[in-house]
Design an enzyme around this catalytic site. Structure first.
Site, short mmCIF file in Angstrom:
data_model
loop_
_atom_site.label_atom_id
_atom_site.label_comp_id
_atom_site.label_asym_id
_atom_site.label_seq_id
_atom_site.Cartn_x
_atom_site.Cartn_y
_atom_site.Cartn_z
N TYR A 44 0.97 -1.07 -0.21
CA TYR A 44 -0.14 0.16 -0.06
C TYR A 44 0.63 1.13 0.10
O TYR A 44 2.05 1.17 0.53
CB TYR A 44 -0.64 -0.02 1.16
N TYR A 53 -0.44 -9.66 1.30
CA TYR A 53 0.81 -9.15 1.96
C TYR A 53 0.82 -9.72 3.50
O TYR A 53 -0.25 -10.06 4.02
CB TYR A 53 0.59 -7.37 1.97
N ARG A 60 -2.22 -11.48 4.71
CA ARG A 60 -3.65 -11.55 4.36
C ARG A 60 -3.82 -12.05 2.90
O ARG A 60 -3.06 -11.89 2.28
CB ARG A 60 -3.98 -10.09 4.06
N HIS A 99 -7.13 -8.79 -1.45
CA HIS A 99 -8.62 -8.22 -1.21
C HIS A 99 -8.42 -6.91 -1.78
O HIS A 99 -7.37 -6.10 -1.91
CB HIS A 99 -9.01 -8.36 0.20
N HIS A 139 -10.56 -3.41 -0.71
CA HIS A 139 -11.47 -2.63 0.35
C HIS A 139 -12.44 -2.01 -0.58
O HIS A 139 -12.19 -1.38 -1.50
CB HIS A 139 -10.88 -2.07 1.22
FE LIG Z 1 -5.78 -4.51 3.27
#
Ligand SMILES: [Fe+2]
Length: 289
Positions: A155, A194, A204, A207, A209
């Site tokens: 991110y 990640y 995780r 995905h 969001h």
């Molecule tokens: Fe996330």
């Protein structure tokens, strides 16, 4: 010719390549501490807490479909409200809440591959779906927002320092307003899995969001879309806060070959239902993974 490197000595070139190699390994400060639980212990906790919830339900207790206080998801306890809800005058708050319409959001904001001068790295994808209420009626003119990691699982966020590369051509945020049929469409890049520091070797599942704004601040709801067949599903404490497999399945975008654009992008279809028994699962406020 690379003019920046042209006057370097071999030693300088060598040392810069060593630095690059060093940054490719996770710094100690980014790793979960050794006293945290292992994945095997977390997985067993997930199984045990689901069994306990099922047993309480079988004994007649009313147990929610989502385990909000879920110890395998370590920070879920910290997300509980600590104060009583404050009543607000709904008419007053509506006066201060923005309402987004087609005029407020540019068409280009739904294409995350066009936000920079170059093409982002990764598998280009089209995500399309409908926003529905529990009667299956389309919800038109609704703001849908999306944010996600890049193809490497990184991110653009100061708290995300794991050693995967940022992509200078990918920010990872977009928005769109649903059309008259309640449909939204995004063009983006498939995000990578990640690591996070819930436990040792915690990852995780990939995905995206999603936020659905509703017609006021008090209606905003946030959820995540996953991808079919992810091997991380049984290991992930967040995905497994949801008790029923049928509810988890509704969070998984389905590959749709008719939505796949020839020579351009892979298609995934994902509908969002905002209330009723078939509602998409939404996370409590403050979730950030
Ligand atoms: Fe996330």
């Amino acid at each position: 010719m690379n003019t920046v490197d042209s006057d370097r000595t071999d030693d300088e070139a060598f040392s810069s390549s060593v630095v690059l190699e060093q940054t490719a390994a996770a710094p100690e400060s980014l790793l979960a501490s050794p006293d945290q639980l292992s994945q095997a212990e977390i997985t067993q906790e997930i199984i045990d807490y689901h069994a306990a919830a099922d047993a309480r339900e079988a004994a007649g207790e009313r147990v929610g479909l989502t385990l909000h206080d879920f110890p395998p998801y370590r920070s879920s306890v910290l997300r509980h409200p600590t104060k009583n809800p404050k009543l607000v005058d709904p008419e007053t708050i509506e006066l201060w809440s923005p309402a987004f319409g087609q005029r407020d959001v540019a068409l280009i904001e739904s294409d995350l591959t066009l936000q920079h001068t170059g093409e982002p790295q990764g598998e280009r994808m089209t995500v399309q779906g409908r926003l529905l209420d529990s009667w299956g009626r389309p919800l038109a003119n609704q703001l849908v927002e999306l944010w996600q990691a890049n193809a490497a699982g990184r991110y653009i966020h100061q708290r995300d320092q794991h050693p995967a590369p940022l992509d200078p051509n990918f920010t990872g945020a977009g928005r769109v307003v649903t059309n008259d049929n309640g449909e939204y469409t995004f063009t983006t890049i498939k995000p990578g899995a990640y690591p996070w520091k819930n436990h040792v070797n915690a990852w995780r599942p990939a995905h995206i969001h999603f936020s659905v704004f509703g017609t006021s601040f008090t209606q905003r709801i946030v959820t995540q879309m996953y991808f079919p067949g992810d091997p991380l599903f049984p290991l992930d404490p967040i995905y497994n806060t949801i008790r029923r497999q049928a509810d988890r399945d509704r969070l998984i975008g389905q590959y749709d070959h008719d939505l796949t654009v020839p020579e351009f992008s892979m298609g995934y279809r994902w509908d969002i239902v905002v209330d009723g028994p078939d509602a998409t699962w939404f996370e409590p406020e403050g979730g950030d993974h």
